[in-house]
Design an enzyme around this catalytic site. Sequence first.
Site, PDB file in Angstrom:
ATOM      1  N   SER A  49      -1.935  59.579  69.461  1.00  0.00           N
ATOM      2  CA  SER A  49      -1.451  58.902  70.890  1.00  0.00           C
ATOM      3  C   SER A  49      -1.069  59.988  71.747  1.00  0.00           C
ATOM      4  O   SER A  49      -0.646  61.282  71.412  1.00  0.00           O
ATOM      5  CB  SER A  49      -0.590  57.965  70.473  1.00  0.00           C
ATOM      6  OG  SER A  49       0.838  58.503  69.810  1.00  0.00           O
ATOM      7  N   ASP A  88      -5.975  58.493  71.049  1.00  0.00           N
ATOM      8  CA  ASP A  88      -5.687  57.460  71.066  1.00  0.00           C
ATOM      9  C   ASP A  88      -5.053  56.757  72.180  1.00  0.00           C
ATOM     10  O   ASP A  88      -3.711  57.404  72.733  1.00  0.00           O
ATOM     11  CB  ASP A  88      -4.891  57.007  69.850  1.00  0.00           C
ATOM     12  CG  ASP A  88      -4.827  55.571  69.339  1.00  0.00           C
ATOM     13  OD1 ASP A  88      -3.719  55.172  68.910  1.00  0.00           O
ATOM     14  OD2 ASP A  88      -5.625  54.740  69.776  1.00  0.00           O
ATOM     15  N   GLU A 140     -11.269  49.678  75.978  1.00  0.00           N
ATOM     16  CA  GLU A 140     -10.687  48.375  75.560  1.00  0.00           C
ATOM     17  C   GLU A 140     -10.631  47.362  76.763  1.00  0.00           C
ATOM     18  O   GLU A 140     -10.182  47.530  77.693  1.00  0.00           O
ATOM     19  CB  GLU A 140      -9.233  48.686  74.906  1.00  0.00           C
ATOM     20  CG  GLU A 140      -8.398  47.545  74.620  1.00  0.00           C
ATOM     21  CD  GLU A 140      -7.072  47.685  73.883  1.00  0.00           C
ATOM     22  OE1 GLU A 140      -6.404  48.837  74.564  1.00  0.00           O
ATOM     23  OE2 GLU A 140      -6.677  47.070  73.150  1.00  0.00           O
ATOM     24  N   HIS A 184       0.066  45.757  67.638  1.00  0.00           N
ATOM     25  CA  HIS A 184       0.633  46.947  67.202  1.00  0.00           C
ATOM     26  C   HIS A 184       1.729  46.746  66.194  1.00  0.00           C
ATOM     27  O   HIS A 184       2.360  45.795  66.572  1.00  0.00           O
ATOM     28  CB  HIS A 184       0.782  48.176  68.391  1.00  0.00           C
ATOM     29  CG  HIS A 184      -0.520  48.689  68.702  1.00  0.00           C
ATOM     30  ND1 HIS A 184      -0.799  48.389  70.078  1.00  0.00           N
ATOM     31  CD2 HIS A 184      -1.521  49.201  68.303  1.00  0.00           C
ATOM     32  CE1 HIS A 184      -1.840  49.182  70.418  1.00  0.00           C
ATOM     33  NE2 HIS A 184      -2.365  49.631  69.329  1.00  0.00           N
ATOM     34  N   GLY A 185       2.132  47.641  64.959  1.00  0.00           N
ATOM     35  CA  GLY A 185       3.215  47.614  64.657  1.00  0.00           C
ATOM     36  C   GLY A 185       3.275  46.697  63.373  1.00  0.00           C
ATOM     37  O   GLY A 185       2.244  46.362  62.879  1.00  0.00           O
ATOM     38  N   ALA A 216      -4.514  47.342  63.224  1.00  0.00           N
ATOM     39  CA  ALA A 216      -5.262  46.803  61.914  1.00  0.00           C
ATOM     40  C   ALA A 216      -4.647  46.830  60.768  1.00  0.00           C
ATOM     41  O   ALA A 216      -4.964  46.542  59.551  1.00  0.00           O
ATOM     42  CB  ALA A 216      -6.378  47.493  61.952  1.00  0.00           C
ATOM     43  N   ASN A 257      -7.999  51.155  63.404  1.00  0.00           N
ATOM     44  CA  ASN A 257      -6.922  52.223  63.679  1.00  0.00           C
ATOM     45  C   ASN A 257      -5.813  51.586  62.640  1.00  0.00           C
ATOM     46  O   ASN A 257      -5.340  50.608  62.643  1.00  0.00           O
ATOM     47  CB  ASN A 257      -6.590  51.780  64.980  1.00  0.00           C
ATOM     48  CG  ASN A 257      -7.187  52.498  66.212  1.00  0.00           C
ATOM     49  OD1 ASN A 257      -8.414  52.887  65.899  1.00  0.00           O
ATOM     50  ND2 ASN A 257      -6.988  52.511  67.169  1.00  0.00           N
TER      51      ASN A 257
END
Length: 311
Positions: A49, A88, A140, A184-185, A216, A257
């Site tokens: 990232s 990313d 995206e 996320h997370g 994911a 991901n």
Amino acid sequence: SYVNTREILDKASKEYYGVAAFNINNLEFLQAILAGAAEKKSPAIIETSEGAIKYAGMGDYFKGARIFVNMVKEFANDLDIPVALHLDHGKDFNIIMACIKAGYSSVMIDASHYDFEDNLRITKDVARIAHAAGVSVEAELGQLAGIEDNVEAAENVLVNVDQAEKFCAESEIDFFAPAIGTSHGAFKFKGEAKLDYDRLKKVKEITGKPLVLHGASSVVQEYVKIAEEHGADFGGSKGVPSDVLKETVKFGINKVNTDTDLRIAYIAGLREYLDNDSKQFDPRKYYKVAMDYTKQVVMDRIDILGSAGKI
Ligand SMILES: O=C(COP(=O)(O)O)N(O)CCCOP(=O)(O)O
Ligand SMILES: [Zn+2]
């Protein structure tokens, strides 16, 4: 060998399997990921990232990008598996350009927080430049709830299928990330893990592109438990169950991901080690269990996604 990400994802898209894209911020995670992928004879997508690039370069993102390109190339050149390095969630044009200049295989232009027309315009610009430099491009549509970098998205905005068709046709991107309900997370779902398979199937049919699933991670409870036995507090953590993940691959997801699963395995191993060996202060020793657990998660993920032997 060090390859362009398209090479890995076009094959995965044709043959309907998933390839994990593993995030790194340092050397140790890279070593664990490549050890696992090599053992499974699986392609590997390494991704960083903007935060990781600033972290590695101690604020200088040109340096950070070069550090990651050099580290990944050093290992990839001696491995029989195809390895790609991907930016990313690229949001800052200057960081995207730094990665292209440094030699990244691919970059994500994440303009998903803009309205559709602006997202499309920005994405087209980046795709034109990246392609001129032989770099492939991810973009995206829709938004994942939760903190994405420093942008707080209140709730999930699922991909609009008609917009996806126009977006993929006009932007010339190489692979596409439709938001279908993940975030996320480690705290992805309050209740049942439900993803919009219907939208996913339609997007695959209409775009025919390799597709990307963000957010994911499965948040493997085996490692959550170990971490909690040694002082962590991950109560309420929930990820994408592996059977749900397999469904998304069946319906056309190819780049998966995975960051949180590696982070949890690593911290579980580190906490466990530090609790059990009060005398150790050699990082080559006290990171070992952390790296072993991370390698194990990498290999388990590869088995779930079906990329073993696909080289
Ligand atoms: O989709 C994912 C990972 O999803 P996960 O949390 O389910 O592993 N990613 O793009 C990873 C994003 C990491 O960003 P940062 O370094 O700023 O924390
Ligand atoms: Zn993401």
